[in-house]
Design an enzyme around this catalytic site. Structure first.
Site, mmCIF file in Angstrom:
data_model
loop_
_atom_site.group_PDB
_atom_site.id
_atom_site.type_symbol
_atom_site.label_atom_id
_atom_site.label_comp_id
_atom_site.label_asym_id
_atom_site.label_seq_id
_atom_site.Cartn_x
_atom_site.Cartn_y
_atom_site.Cartn_z
ATOM 1 C CG ASP A 42 25.371 78.303 69.968
ATOM 2 O OD1 ASP A 42 26.246 77.437 69.709
ATOM 3 O OD2 ASP A 42 24.265 78.000 70.439
ATOM 4 C CG ASP B 37 22.226 71.117 67.609
ATOM 5 O OD1 ASP B 37 21.258 70.991 66.842
ATOM 6 O OD2 ASP B 37 22.917 70.156 67.997
ATOM 7 C CG ASP C 125 27.789 74.721 67.277
ATOM 8 O OD1 ASP C 125 28.031 73.522 67.452
ATOM 9 O OD2 ASP C 125 26.850 75.319 67.835
#
Length: 232
Positions: free
Chosen positions: A175, A14, A12
């Site tokens: 995250d 961000d 991922d």
């Protein structure tokens, strides 16, 4: 020496590879200012990130006075994107240990991908400005396959595997629940980072493992990969 158990590792963007909170916060506050709303502090923005710019803006509006009419929302969304694109890498940087971790994966022959819900053109622009583009065999954005195909659906991760052009085991690093749910749907192990924009306590994300720093990623992937049987 045992060979590395994963041939493909996706990330991922961000809150996982990149700490983009400052630049995202400036863009959100630009849109809020246009609506006459109060600015939101950096740590408040952290809780708005994860589902793309629309969700981020909607959350910020709800937190500062409530939703706006659809037409106005579109105006603010366009303004947010324009501001963000013009200021996309002012503060954004790899998280600590990120460069060394990418070097270590590459040295082991791993193909490295980025799969994000951010618009693909934004992801590509960030990596271009930061000099990171050549590290990845593909960069896939939330709009790459069109509407309704972003995480937590597995479609983008399936595309990651297809574009790798090799038969091999893959893992994903993220995250949020968008990441862990997409990975589960794609039948890939997901490693969660505790330093990201976690939308739940990190131990509740449903990841195969949690890391607190990127120097832990390669050993964790080795442990997980060597513990899991290779299936056909």
């Amino acid at each position: 020496m045992t060979s590395f158990p994963f041939q493909i590792v996706g990330f991922d963007l961000d809150g996982t590879l990149l700490d983009s909170l400052g630049d995202l916060g400036h863009a959100v506050n630009h849109a809020l200012e246009l609506e006459g709303r109060r600015p939101v502090p950096r740590e408040e923005v952290r809780g708005f990130v994860g589902g793309g710019a629309r969700k981020m803006l909607a959350n910020a509006l709800l937190a500062t006075g409530g939703a706006v009419e659809d037409a106005r929302f579109e105006e603010l969304h366009d303004a947010l994107l324009a501001f963000y694109e013009a200021n996309i890498a002012m503060e954004t940087r790899l998280y600590p240990g990120g460069a060394a971790m990418l070097d270590e994966l590459a040295a082991r022959g791993v193909k490295i991908a980025v799969v994000t819900n951010k618009l693909e053109r934004f992801a590509r622009k960030i990596f271009g400005e930061l000099g990171l583009t050549e590290r990845f065999y593909t960069v896939i954005g939330g709009d790459t396959l069109g509407p309704g195909r972003a995480k937590p659906r597995p479609d983008l991760l399936h595309l990651m595997l297809e574009r790798a052009g090799i038969e091999g085991r893959a893992a994903y690093v993220g995250d949020t629940t968008y990441d862990t749910r997409a990975a589960a749907a794609a039948d890939l192990p997901c490693i969660a980072v505790s330093f990201g924009f976690n939308d739940l306590p990190v131990v509740e994300l449903g990841a195969a493992a949690v890391i607190d720093h990127f120097d832990q990623l390669v050993p964790v992937l080795e442990r997980i990969g060597n513990a899991q049987p290779i299936t056909a």
